[in-house]
Design a protein around this motif. Sequence first.
Motif, PDB file in Angstrom:
ATOM      1  N   GLY A 142       0.828  -1.191   0.000  1.00 40.52           N
ATOM      2  CA  GLY A 142       0.000   0.000   0.000  1.00 40.52           C
ATOM      3  C   GLY A 142       0.864   1.242   0.000  1.00 40.52           C
ATOM      4  N   GLU A 143       0.306   2.347   0.485  1.00 38.34           N
ATOM      5  CA  GLU A 143       1.020   3.622   0.522  1.00 38.34           C
ATOM      6  C   GLU A 143       0.788   4.297   1.870  1.00 38.34           C
ATOM      7  N   THR A 144       1.679   5.204   2.219  1.00 37.11           N
ATOM      8  CA  THR A 144       1.481   6.061   3.378  1.00 37.11           C
ATOM      9  C   THR A 144       1.553   7.512   2.935  1.00 37.11           C
ATOM     10  N   GLY A 159      -2.054   8.993   6.991  1.00 33.80           N
ATOM     11  CA  GLY A 159      -2.940   8.140   6.191  1.00 33.80           C
ATOM     12  C   GLY A 159      -2.153   6.990   5.601  1.00 33.80           C
ATOM     13  N   PHE A 160      -2.829   5.867   5.405  1.00 33.82           N
ATOM     14  CA  PHE A 160      -2.159   4.707   4.813  1.00 33.82           C
ATOM     15  C   PHE A 160      -3.195   3.824   4.131  1.00 33.82           C
ATOM     16  N   THR A 161      -2.735   3.023   3.197  1.00 31.87           N
ATOM     17  CA  THR A 161      -3.606   2.075   2.504  1.00 31.87           C
ATOM     18  C   THR A 161      -2.985   0.690   2.539  1.00 31.87           C
ATOM     19  N   ARG A 162      -3.845  -0.311   2.478  1.00 33.38           N
ATOM     20  CA  ARG A 162      -3.418  -1.705   2.316  1.00 33.38           C
ATOM     21  C   ARG A 162      -4.300  -2.378   1.289  1.00 33.38           C
ATOM     22  N   ARG A 163      -3.729  -3.358   0.615  1.00 31.53           N
ATOM     23  CA  ARG A 163      -4.491  -4.152  -0.347  1.00 31.53           C
ATOM     24  C   ARG A 163      -4.867  -5.485   0.282  1.00 31.53           C
ATOM     25  N   VAL A 493      -8.686  -1.984  -2.009  1.00 36.06           N
ATOM     26  CA  VAL A 493      -7.872  -1.063  -1.228  1.00 36.06           C
ATOM     27  C   VAL A 493      -8.666  -0.601  -0.010  1.00 36.06           C
ATOM     28  N   ARG A 494      -8.035  -0.661   1.152  1.00 30.75           N
ATOM     29  CA  ARG A 494      -8.646  -0.149   2.379  1.00 30.75           C
ATOM     30  C   ARG A 494      -7.773   0.990   2.896  1.00 30.75           C
ATOM     31  N   ALA A 495      -8.425   2.122   3.178  1.00 29.48           N
ATOM     32  CA  ALA A 495      -7.715   3.302   3.664  1.00 29.48           C
ATOM     33  C   ALA A 495      -7.768   3.365   5.173  1.00 29.48           C
TER      34      ALA A 495
END
Length: 502
Positions: A142-144, A159-163, A493-495
């Motif tokens: 994911g991203e931060t 903020g961050f995301t995961r798949r 994707v979950r934020a």
Amino acid sequence: MTTANDLSLLSAKAAAFISGEKALFIDGEWRPAETGETLPVIDPSSGREVGRIAQAGAADVDAAVRAARRGLEDSAWARMRPHRREEIMLRLAELIGAEAQALAEIETVNSGKLISNTRLFDADLSVHTLRYMAGWATKLHGETMDLSVPYLPDVRFNGFTRRFPIGVVAAITPWNVPLCQAVWKLAPVLATGCTLVLKPSEFTSLTALRLAELCDEAGVPPGVVNVVTGVGEVTGKALVEHPGVDKISFTGSTRVGLEIAAQAASTFKSYNLELGGKSPLIIAEDADLEKAIPGAAWAIYGNSGQNCCAGSRALIHARHFDRVVAGVADIAASVRLGPGLDPASMMGPLVRDSHRARVAQHVERARAAGAQVIGGESVDGAGSYFTPAVITGLDHTHPTVQQEIFGPVLCAFAFRDDDEALRIANDTRFGLGASIWTEGLQRANRYFERLKAGTVWINTHNILDLALPFGGTKESGVGFELGREGVFSHTVVRAGVMPVAD
């Protein structure tokens, strides 16, 4: 000519697998269809029955989807670390590679394709697919980000995301590249941690069933991969409509794809559709004809024309039209039809007599419209053989030009300039593939920018690579297979938001 496959040429392993009845693979076990119904397995080179498969009904599909749901949510698979999924995929690739010849033989008898074709594009490419996709299992990051949240100026947030796996995937595959299409559906499922219910074409189910056995041997846990065989109107329909399915991955006709899209939309299922094509192959004024002529011939005659992105419309600069048509016709006349197990065969039969009749009907419509047709004849005797055709003299709006034929039928047209070629090339409801044959870099770039297709080839055609996304525009489909895009389409994707402590 010899028309029927000599089954005595089969390896013992392939011969043993082809014969006898095949069950359904559900939750790591083999079971007959609840109704006991079966379907014949036909060798297209002879029209003879060589085995039988189960006809799955709604109850069987329900059992498979429920098994896939358990595998997704409450199993060792759900808790498995990414590197372990990668190891299982690499083990499966090894097992397929060790059985590549037997798998190719099974596919050739079941589909009618040449043994060289099934070895290269079904068995060997399946190995490469799994090896490529296995690497994605550990790279689904994911991203931060540092959030602004302007309405709370005194608090900082990260903020961050995961798949996460999208869920239970229903995969429905066609009969033209049976094993590799099944692995194209399977590999991103395994890489992302999803689970699968696979329904192969009722014409060509054998290698999908053998694939299920190899998945079990490779260590794929029960319920993660399930295979249900049967006709689309029964088995496929039940699978598409099942409420336990999260994503539908379909490769096949545009007509069925439209039905699937409508059904999926009614229940908000995700879907990926790789559908029909009527791909233009454009030979420009500055093309190298020594390469373009055989390129045009095999872009349509490879795999007996049973290819979604086959170059079925040849647009040829008027200066070269007669030479190119004559050259392609010479190649067509030289093609040796024969059974797939015979290494001397250059083109095998079409998949079924019913499909050959449909291809022949398109050619007859062209003849009735006054077109000049070279070849395009059904061969008398056993097997679904059809001679390669070149058609000229049709208007580009004729149904034979506009509709996908899925056979060795090339429609050729002359053009005067690039604008005319692009107008004709894009004047279709499809947009899967296209190729431009030119020695000019600027011309190649111009066509690449203006052709409405998911893939544009330059001085080649029908070349696919696992790193490139594959999909179409317009009625050729929605979404992509292969590449990063194909993998990520199996994830959601979950934020996340978290306050930063001072």
